[in-house]
Enzyme design. Sequence first.
Site, PDB file in Angstrom:
ATOM      1  N   PRO A 157       0.782  -1.236   0.000  1.00  0.00           N
ATOM      2  CA  PRO A 157       0.000   0.000   0.000  1.00  0.00           C
ATOM      3  C   PRO A 157       0.813   1.287   0.000  1.00  0.00           C
ATOM      4  CG  PRO A 157      -0.156  -1.114   2.124  1.00  0.00           C
ATOM      5  CD  PRO A 157       0.509  -2.068   1.191  1.00  0.00           C
ATOM      6  N   SER A 207       6.647 -11.039   4.336  1.00  0.00           N
ATOM      7  CA  SER A 207       7.135 -11.453   5.644  1.00  0.00           C
ATOM      8  C   SER A 207       6.755 -12.897   5.959  1.00  0.00           C
ATOM      9  CB  SER A 207       6.556 -10.536   6.722  1.00  0.00           C
ATOM     10  OG  SER A 207       5.156 -10.741   6.838  1.00  0.00           O
ATOM     11  N   GLU A 228       8.044 -16.478  -1.147  1.00  0.00           N
ATOM     12  CA  GLU A 228       9.419 -15.982  -1.018  1.00  0.00           C
ATOM     13  C   GLU A 228       9.387 -15.025   0.157  1.00  0.00           C
ATOM     14  OE1 GLU A 228      12.474 -14.243  -0.549  1.00  0.00           O
ATOM     15  OE2 GLU A 228      11.818 -12.838  -2.096  1.00  0.00           O
ATOM     16  N   CYS A 262      15.642  -9.139   1.495  1.00  0.00           N
ATOM     17  CA  CYS A 262      15.589 -10.443   2.143  1.00  0.00           C
ATOM     18  C   CYS A 262      16.938 -11.147   2.084  1.00  0.00           C
ATOM     19  CB  CYS A 262      14.501 -11.306   1.507  1.00  0.00           C
ATOM     20  SG  CYS A 262      14.712 -11.574  -0.265  1.00  0.00           S
TER      21      CYS A 262
END
Length: 450
Positions: A157, A207, A228, A262
């Site tokens: 968002p 997450s 992922e 990540c």
Amino acid sequence: MEFISINPFTGKENARFKTLSDAELSSSIELARRGFKEWRKVKLTERCRLMSRLADELTRNRESYAVSITSEMGKPILEARAEIDKCATLARYYADHAPKFLKTKDVHTESVASYVQYDPIGVVFGIMPWNYPFWQVLRFAVPTLLAGNSVLVKHAPNVPLCSLAVEEAFRRSGFPRHAFQQLFISEEQAGKVIDHADIRAISLTGSEGAGRAVAARAGAALKKCVLELGGSNALVLMPDGDMKLAVKLAFKGRFGNAGQSCIAAKRLIVPEDRADEFIDLLSAKIKKLTDGDPMKEDTGIGPLARLDLAENLERQLKESIAMGAKLLLGGKRKKSYFQPTLITDVKPGMPAFDEETFGPLACVITYKTEQEAIKLAKRTKFGLGTAIVTRDVAKARTLAKKFEDGSVFINQWVKSDPRLPFGGQKASGYGRELSVEGIHEFVNIKTVRI
């Protein structure tokens, strides 16, 4: 709920958008369902031609797309341009290789003929993050579209302008509206999309918590998903490793994109008797990082994308220091800007070791023996990637088998590459993106015998 675009450097609002009504969302799903029936009939050669046009579009309008990235999530403009370049490379790679990846495969059996074909499955729903707002969407959408599926995307968002820009790039390249649609929808609506009978599969980059929620909902509906998720990647400097190379990789791997990745180098594991030299060299590089307006080419590090991200990193740092970690550099926060930070004496049990730290926080962990180093690197619930720095490559190839990660990189930092599959294990998710494995995630691998 609204999708609000705020420039993290200036704090000023760029734009805001209302979420779709349930009726509008239903119309979008219906368009994708009906459109899939047409899109799957489009010859693969034509789909590849359109994908080549997308690559050209990204290259041609690189600057405007890069500005969208920088203005919404704050990465330096040079990194934003590199993201667009990587997206163009991805589109060209799949445009060139999809025919080979999707080619029917003959298999010799006692039957007159036996073969395996790769059919599209339908409408695939992607839920994408903000940290690489073009790359993450295209990494999912490009192979999925070329396989003949139609795509719906709920983006984060805080990057609505990037979401619209990605959709516009597909339109300018000639893709029909029913093939790719971005959706401004709430989390509650996203759950309804997953449940919808016309959605055949889901891809999430996000997450661990989001992954668990999506996997549970998709599982209840017996729908495939690719996840992922996060990571706490280790960079392990072996006793014989090249020190300058290790420092270079640690610096780039930790502070690129302000550490919001990540696959960032979150745990730097170094020999105890070489730690001082490593820290001195890394400190010198960190001190040269220039902050400031991410639109300027001489800015080396920008703000974090949102205030709450900086606040959470500050919490992780303070709690780790309270548990015995030592602050050597940085550590201060001003709104969403977080100083490039270096801490040492990091141990298991501290947030800096156990949790995913999503920001410019470099954590040095020391070891006495090689066995201890491997044990420390593996001591994580995540399984995304590990990097090993050593002069003994043959030994490193053997060590690579011991790591429970989706990737092990030797004498280079972990990164995604269209030519190689990308993904993780354990709390880092499952399934693969990119290369031939990525395009086969959302197809019906059909056996035919005659």
